[in-house]
Write a protein that holds these residues in place. Structure first.
Motif, short mmCIF file in Angstrom:
data_model
loop_
_atom_site.label_atom_id
_atom_site.label_comp_id
_atom_site.label_asym_id
_atom_site.label_seq_id
_atom_site.Cartn_x
_atom_site.Cartn_y
_atom_site.Cartn_z
N VAL B 83 0.87 -1.19 0.00
CA VAL B 83 0.00 0.00 0.00
C VAL B 83 0.90 1.24 0.00
O VAL B 83 1.67 1.46 0.93
CB VAL B 83 -0.94 0.01 1.24
CG1 VAL B 83 -1.78 1.29 1.25
CG2 VAL B 83 -1.84 -1.22 1.23
N ALA B 84 0.80 2.01 -1.07
CA ALA B 84 1.69 3.18 -1.23
C ALA B 84 0.98 4.48 -0.86
O ALA B 84 1.61 5.54 -0.75
CB ALA B 84 2.20 3.27 -2.65
N GLY B 85 -0.31 4.41 -0.69
CA GLY B 85 -1.05 5.62 -0.33
C GLY B 85 -2.50 5.25 -0.08
O GLY B 85 -2.91 4.11 -0.33
N VAL B 86 -3.23 6.22 0.45
CA VAL B 86 -4.63 5.93 0.71
C VAL B 86 -5.47 7.16 0.35
O VAL B 86 -5.12 8.29 0.69
CB VAL B 86 -4.83 5.46 2.18
CG1 VAL B 86 -4.30 6.48 3.17
CG2 VAL B 86 -6.27 5.13 2.50
N GLU B 87 -6.51 6.93 -0.41
CA GLU B 87 -7.45 8.01 -0.75
C GLU B 87 -8.69 7.81 0.11
O GLU B 87 -9.42 6.82 -0.09
CB GLU B 87 -7.84 7.94 -2.22
CG GLU B 87 -6.72 8.38 -3.15
CD GLU B 87 -7.09 8.16 -4.62
OE1 GLU B 87 -6.26 8.52 -5.46
OE2 GLU B 87 -8.20 7.64 -4.91
N ILE B 88 -8.88 8.70 1.04
CA ILE B 88 -9.98 8.50 1.99
C ILE B 88 -11.20 9.30 1.56
O ILE B 88 -11.14 10.51 1.35
CB ILE B 88 -9.53 8.88 3.41
CG1 ILE B 88 -8.47 7.85 3.88
CG2 ILE B 88 -10.72 8.89 4.38
CD1 ILE B 88 -7.90 8.08 5.25
N ARG B 89 -12.31 8.60 1.41
CA ARG B 89 -13.56 9.29 1.06
C ARG B 89 -14.32 9.66 2.32
O ARG B 89 -14.96 10.69 2.41
CB ARG B 89 -14.43 8.37 0.20
CG ARG B 89 -13.83 8.19 -1.18
CD ARG B 89 -14.59 7.15 -1.95
NE ARG B 89 -13.95 6.95 -3.24
CZ ARG B 89 -14.21 5.94 -4.03
NH1 ARG B 89 -15.09 5.03 -3.67
NH2 ARG B 89 -13.59 5.81 -5.17
#
Lengths: 482, 138
Positions: B83-89
């Motif tokens: 996991v290189a990043g997270v887009e949080i909604r």
């Protein structure tokens, strides 16, 4: 700050009791089998508070117990034993651990140590090459969904039927290598997926295969019964249920949490539990049995591969090598057992996490051959020290016939790596006459002998407390580390 | 304490992390896991950002954290994805709706994390920041 050692009373040699009045929430006493030094270490590393937390659980039968290899675990200490009434008690996955039915099996042989020495190097290379080990290792046998379901229902019997081996081994495996499982719906898809790919693999961490020599015999009669002869080679295998058991444990901790967390007052959320007779409790026990069967099958397959390697190296068959299973024991498990309390028989669900069942002579669940000696109790040391074989005694009734399971960790993995910085661990052990084979140099450094308690101290406390008696000391000749 | 770091106990290892809100707390938990597994955090790719959805509703932030980290461990172990990043909604104390941006694992993880535990896990607020420590079964 840790609890003062003075709160404990040494009620018998190496048996320390903390009265339930020491903590308002305790519903039962806590009892720790230990030398004073081991008890102090357990106080310092927080393991004793975990024994106390278990003593706060409802319905505990007897005391919350810990064996001399006690150390800090998740929620429930390693070396912990807790029993609950089978009819109205609770079951807790934290009291079993993630690696369900992690255990040890010991094979005796008639191979003289001197004959093995000639082929030891070749055997070590062959074991490392042929038995999958390390991170994400796939097993010797890949199974499809149907085959996997049959395996977790049939345990060692299914391995013998499908892949060969000696069906006579089943007599010398706890519970015959198979606990009842008939609810496939109790297993989640991810658990099955992880298990199907890993049957016949050693894993990583403290799992190992060791070829050892019988160094010293303390109880010649019992050693003869177990097939242990001084100067002869034995094989010890330590592994468990791999990703399958871990996923079963994770899945049911989530399920129990969803159902029960709101109504329970827990000192540590890892001690989440369910009633044995609830739907989720029954399902967990089914899944636990399936994972236990997988672990026994895993050790059986690895054993067969080890035998094949020895047969090839020594150009002799299994019979000629005198290879016989001494015993296979689980040390992370919960099982229904009958015990005596106040002169009455009572059925209990006994949780042992990093603890070994140690039935006394005459116990009806022992194989005929061991009725007079008691159950073999296998206590591995670190990779640079002795291991021991003990036997169960009648005086271990107070621990529900439980004993230690190993040396018990003393240093964290990080501390062990730091301590062995720049050192060639293999070379150090080779200088002691121990050949070490591993795919991971970091893994070896995490497992340096100093990372563990002195196994002699653990065994001394075990014997002094009367929960097992010494039979033989084993010395490592060759170690394959996961 | 840093935004995320690793620690070890007698038999185990774990990660400690903090955040100004739940979204940052969850993001830092994933960064801490990367540090433990691979020794570093990769940069998320600028274009072509393969991702997997993570939607979870639980009983509290501890429940979200354990399931989020378990998902990241499974991606690394079973699918070879880091996991290189997270887009949080959406993120709060009971719910996380996000996409985990993945890159191929640079190498095998340094340690074999077999399970993410609830051992002594409690998200606490201190000086306006949420803090937690998760112990991993290795």
């Amino acid at each position: 700050m840790s609890r003062p050692i003075e709160q404990f009373a040494e009620v018998a040699p190496c048996r320390w009791r903390l009265d339930k009045s020491a903590d308002r929430a305790m519903k039962a006493d806590a009892e720790v089998i230990a030398t004073r030094e081991i008890l102090q270490q357990a106080l310092d590393d927080g393991a004793i508070e975990q024994v106390v937390n278990v003593a706060c659980l409802p319905g505990l039968a007897g005391s919350s117990l810990a064996m001399p290899d006690i150390h800090h675990g998740y929620g429930f200490c390693i070396g912990g034993v807790a029993a609950f009434p089978a009819d109205n008690g609770i079951v807790l996955p934290g009291g079993v651990g993630y690696d369900i039915n992690c255990g040890v099996r010991l094979l005796a042989s008639s191979i003289p140590e001197s004959e093995f020495a000639v082929v030891a190097d070749a055997v070590g290379h062959a074991l490392l090459a042929r038995i999958p080990s390390g991170l994400n290792a796939r097993g010797l046998r890949a199974l499809n969904k149907k085959e996997f379901q049959r395996l977790v229902a049939g345990g060692v019997g299914e391995v013998a039927r499908r892949f060969g081996g000696d069906p006579g081994d089943m007599e010398f495996i706890e519970s015959g290598g198979c606990l009842p499982f008939d609810t496939p719906g109790a297993l989640g898809p991810r658990a099955c997926e992880r298990g199907a790919a890993q049957l016949g693999s050693l894993g990583s961490g403290n799992h190992f295969i060791e070829v050892q020599a019988v160094e010293e015999v303390f109880d010649p009669a019992a050693a003869r019964v177990f097939g242990l002869e001084p100067g002869r080679v034995v094989v010890m295998i330590h592994t468990g249920s791999r990703g399958f058991g871990h996923q079963v444990a994770s899945d049911y901790i989530e399920t129990f949490r969803r159902r029960n967390l709101a109504r329970l007052k827990l000192r540590d959320p890892q001690l989440i539990h369910a009633d044995i007779d609830s739907r989720e409790g029954r399902n967990y026990l089914q899944a636990l049995n399936a994972a236990s069967n997988f672990a026994w099958a895993n050790r059986q397959l690895i054993q067969e591969e080890v035998i094949a390697v020895l047969e090839e190296a020594l150009a002799m068959g299994r019979r000629g090598l005198g290879l016989k299973l001494v015993y296979d024991q689980a040390h992370n498990i919960a099982k229904f057992e009958r015990h005596a309390a106040d002169g009455k028989a009572i059925d209990l669900l006994v949780h042992r996490k990093g603890a070994t069942r140690a039935f006394a002579p005459g116990h009806p669940d022992l194989p005929e051959r061991y009725r007079s000696s008691g159950q073999p109790v296998i206590i591995p040391g670190s990779m640079g020290s002795s291991s021991f074989v003990l036997r169960g005694t009648a005086s271990s009734a107070g621990t529900f016939f439980s004993s230690a399971h190993g040396a018990g960790r003393r240093l964290s993995r990080h501390q062990a790596i730091k301590l062995s910085a720049g050192e060639d661990v293999s070379a150090r052990l080779r200088a002691k006459g121990i050949l070490v084979f591993s795919l991971s140099s970091q893994g070896l450094r995490e497992e340096i002998p100093e990372a563990y308690k002195d196994v002699d101290d653990v065994v001394a406390a075990t014997v002094a407390a009367g929960i097992s008696e010494k039979v033989a000391r084993l010395w490592p000749l060759l170690v394959v580390k996961g | 304490m840093k935004s995320y770091e690793t620690f070890s106990t007698t038999a185990d290892t774990g990660i400690r992390f903090r955040g100004r809100g739940h979204a940052e707390l969850y993001g830092n938990a994933l960064r801490g896991l990367n540090l433990l597994l691979f020794g570093r955090n990769p940069r998320p790719p600028k274009s072509k950002r393969p991702s997997v959805p993570f939607r979870f509703r639980g009983d509290g932030p501890e429940n979200v954290l354990v399931n989020l980290l378990a998902a990241a461990v499974a991606l690394a172990g079973q699918e070879g994805k880091q996991v290189a990043g997270v887009e949080i909604r959406y993120a709060d104390g009971r719910r996380l709706d996000a996409r985990l941006i993945t890159v191929p694992c640079p190498r095998l993880p340094r340690i074999d994390v077999k399970a993410v535990t609830y051992h002594n896990l409690r998200v606490r607020e201190m000086n306006g920041r949420l803090r937690a420590a998760v112990v991993l079964d290795v």
